[in-house]
Structures are given as structure tokens and as C-alpha cells.
Design an enzyme around this catalytic site. Sequence first.
Site, short mmCIF file in Angstrom:
data_model
loop_
_atom_site.label_atom_id
_atom_site.label_comp_id
_atom_site.label_asym_id
_atom_site.label_seq_id
_atom_site.Cartn_x
_atom_site.Cartn_y
_atom_site.Cartn_z
N ALA A 75 0.85 -1.19 0.00
CA ALA A 75 0.00 0.00 0.00
C ALA A 75 0.89 1.24 0.00
O ALA A 75 2.11 1.15 -0.13
CB ALA A 75 -0.93 -0.02 1.21
N SER A 76 0.28 2.39 0.14
CA SER A 76 1.03 3.63 0.03
C SER A 76 2.01 3.81 1.18
O SER A 76 3.08 4.42 1.01
CB SER A 76 0.07 4.82 -0.01
OG SER A 76 -0.78 4.81 1.12
N LEU A 77 1.70 3.28 2.36
CA LEU A 77 2.55 3.50 3.53
C LEU A 77 3.37 2.28 3.93
O LEU A 77 4.40 2.43 4.59
CB LEU A 77 1.70 3.94 4.73
CG LEU A 77 0.86 5.20 4.57
CD1 LEU A 77 0.15 5.54 5.86
CD2 LEU A 77 1.71 6.37 4.09
N ALA A 78 2.92 1.10 3.56
CA ALA A 78 3.59 -0.11 4.03
C ALA A 78 3.30 -1.28 3.10
O ALA A 78 2.47 -1.18 2.19
CB ALA A 78 3.13 -0.45 5.46
N GLN A 79 4.00 -2.41 3.35
CA GLN A 79 3.72 -3.64 2.62
C GLN A 79 3.64 -4.78 3.62
O GLN A 79 4.13 -4.69 4.75
CB GLN A 79 4.80 -3.91 1.58
CG GLN A 79 6.20 -4.06 2.12
CD GLN A 79 7.25 -4.01 1.01
OE1 GLN A 79 7.24 -3.11 0.18
NE2 GLN A 79 8.15 -4.99 1.01
N VAL A 80 2.99 -5.87 3.20
CA VAL A 80 2.71 -6.98 4.11
C VAL A 80 3.42 -8.24 3.64
O VAL A 80 3.34 -8.61 2.46
CB VAL A 80 1.19 -7.24 4.21
CG1 VAL A 80 0.91 -8.44 5.13
CG2 VAL A 80 0.47 -5.99 4.72
N LYS A 101 3.39 -6.35 8.77
CA LYS A 101 3.26 -5.08 8.04
C LYS A 101 4.50 -4.24 8.31
O LYS A 101 4.78 -3.90 9.46
CB LYS A 101 1.99 -4.36 8.49
CG LYS A 101 1.71 -3.04 7.80
CD LYS A 101 0.38 -2.48 8.31
CE LYS A 101 0.06 -1.13 7.70
NZ LYS A 101 -1.24 -0.62 8.22
N ASP A 138 -11.06 4.26 7.49
CA ASP A 138 -10.55 3.84 6.18
C ASP A 138 -11.20 2.54 5.74
O ASP A 138 -10.51 1.56 5.42
CB ASP A 138 -9.03 3.69 6.27
CG ASP A 138 -8.37 3.70 4.89
OD1 ASP A 138 -9.03 4.08 3.92
OD2 ASP A 138 -7.19 3.32 4.80
#
Length: 449
Positions: free
Chosen positions: A190-195, A209, A346
Site C-alpha cells: 500500500a502507500s505506507l507499508a507492505q505486508v 506489516k 478507512d
Amino acid sequence: MQTLRQLPVLLSRAAVVQQRQQSSLAVAAPIQKLAVGAKYVFGVGAAYWAYQSEEVAEHARLAYLIPTRLARDVAIAVSIVADYKTTLNNVPAGDPEGRQQQLSACHKRNADRLLKLCFDNGGIYIKLGQHIGQLDHLLPEEYVLTMRQHMLDKCPVSSYSEVRQIIHEDLGAPPEALFKQFSETPIASASLAQVHVAHSHDGKKLAVKVQHAGLRESCTADVATIEFLVKAARVIFPDFDYMWLVEETKQNLPLELDFTHEKQNANRCRKNINAPHSTVAKRVHVPEVYEQLTSPRVLTMEFIEGVQVTDKAGLQQLGASPRSLAQLVSQTFNEMIFIHGDVHCDPHAANLLVRKGPHGQPQLVLLDHGLYRQIDDDFRREYAALWRALIFADKQGIKQHAESMGAGDAYPLFAAMLTMRPWDQVGNITTNISSSSQQRQQQYRHQQH
């Protein structure tokens, strides 16, 4: 960000007012010179401001990022201004069809420019593009479709070496020591992090995350450049003051970038929906967070297998009725608003999963608890009264309660946004409800008047 969302509307209006003025290219030339000057003046100031930062590495990064991002922003803004002016000034009078065709093509060109800006700048600009992709009720479809097709599933991905370094710095050990298994390839970004998928030493499947490398520094620069653009827009368009948006961003962005805050939100939400008086208990699930493996930039939680709420085929396989699921989602968020006053902010499709619950029934899973809003009793009372007025088509009540919530003269638009109906239908719901409901509506109006 709100300024950029309104840019097509603002520029179209400005172009119409100035249709009889000199050529748009002549107008754009001094604007470009001003933009270049602004870049260097603000860049020097930004570099000096960054120099005052506490961290040497951070202020050096900011000194580069702020003028660079600002230069991109100004360049795109100037290009869009010139394009709208040229397009609208060259449309022959009395040709509405030709005007609409040229305006549509202009929207598409500038949507592509904005798309490139989002990808080039990254960070919160990715969030901006994703948000634009969901504003089909406010923006021209060329912007919405362009962002929806290219931004919703295309986010930056940090390298495994960056992920490993962040985990090591925050948790004190590398992934191979903390987990029995850790997938180097993220399953989502995503825009702020990845999983990343991982397994604990006792065999539990986990979702880890990890915040994108350098994001905190770049987001600081993004806020600085957006603040400058908002102030500049206020000078050019005095009626459009979006400094409130800058203040909201300054308040919320640091919270979203601190995953310990997200952990607290998730724990609080889990407690609320499992309370004895909750009507959605056991039908809604919040993943467990593993505190010993969580830090400001790393969040470790239980892995959830499920399908998105918009996946009709997946819902059918689970035996989940879309109508019942919609009621559950509505009930869940109404409970957050009117009972707990603690609201997940969100709730898009990727953050709402459906799975088989412990008793075999479909269960709603709430993900991404980074952004919450706690609302007071006065707001909740006004909001409840507004919805009562909306349900019973009480125009005076709608006006009264919408204005008390800050909508002002825009209360018809506010009502239309809440109900997804045009204002003339909002005030005439009797055409869409049963006779018994019409009787209750008439009784309510009689009581009010």
C-alpha cells in the site's frame, strides 16, 4: 491534497473568466518564470528549515526532497493551467458539444499528468491518487477512471534488504531470528507499508506489516510542499482556503506512521465490538496483534484468510448474502459512530474481508486500523438528528442539523453526499418507501410542526 482534487474545477472556472484575455501561452510564460523562482526561493528556505532538524541524516534528506517535490508540483500545476486555458479559450462560442469533447480530452491529459506526479513523488501522493479514484461523485470521470485503473493496485514496493533493515532496527533482530519462516516477497503493498507472510516459532501464520523505507522523511517533505501549494492557491483563489486540510494532515499522518498507534486502535476496536451490549459481537473480527513483534514501523498480527466484500464470486462460495453483509457492515459502523464514538476511518474494500467464522457463519474482518476518529456526544446527537431528518424528508431539520455540523449553505450537497441522492429526491423520499413508512413520516412531520 484537497486542492489537487479541486484543481480541474478551479482551473475551468478561471479559464472561463479569462476567455477574452490574451493568449494562454503568453499568460503561462510569466507563470512558469514565477514557478521557477518559487522553486529556488522556497528550496533555499526549505533547506534552511531542514537544517534545523534534530537528526542530521533526516535534515539532509529533507533539504533534497522538499525542493524536488515542490518543483514537480509546480511544473505539473503550470502545465495543467496552460492546458485548460488553451483548451477553453480556443473553443468557438456557441458550440457546447465541441466544448465538452475538448474539455473531456483536456481532463484526460491532465489526469495523466497528475498520475505521473503521484508515481514520481510516491508517499502520500499515492494515497492522493487512490482517493481520487474513489471520487466519482465529485470529479470528472477522466480523473477517476485514470486513477482507479492505475493506482489502486500499483503501490511502491520496498526491497527485502530495506525490509530486513527496518525489522532489525525496530525489533532488535533480523526476520530469520524472530520468525521460523519469513517470505521475502510481499503479498500486498500500500502507500505506507507492505505486508509479508511469516510463521512464528510455534507455527502460527502471521501477517507482518512493514513501513516503506524513508517514508517518514518523505512524508514530512510532502506535507511541507502541500502546505506551500495550499497557501499559493489561497492567494490565487481567495475563496478556496484549504489550510484546514494541511492541519488535518499534520495531525493524522504522524499517527498513521506510528504502528503502535494502530495497535492501540485495533485493541480498542476489538474490545468495543466484543462488549456485552454489542449487536455485532462474534459476527465481526479484529485480528490479534502480537505486541512483542510490533514497533513504530513494524506491525505483526494474525494472518486472516478471506475475500473482499466486493468479491461476489468469493462471497457466493462462502454462502454470504450480499444483502446481509451490507447490513452487517452498516450495523458495525453505526455502532462505532453512535454507541462507541470511536470510528474506523478507512473502510474501503481492501480493508473489509469476509471469512467463515468459528461457527461456520460468514464473519466480517476489519483490517488497517491506522486512522481512527473519536467523536464527542454533541456531534453524535447532531448526526443522529440529521439522519432522522433525512429518513423522514424533513428539509428544515436537514438544514438545521447540517448547518450545526458546519455544512453551512452547502447543506443540500452534504445531504446528497450522505444519501447518494440528488437534493430533490432527498426531500421527497415518499416516492421510494412503503405506505406504512409514509404514515410514520407524516406523523413525524405533524409532531415537528
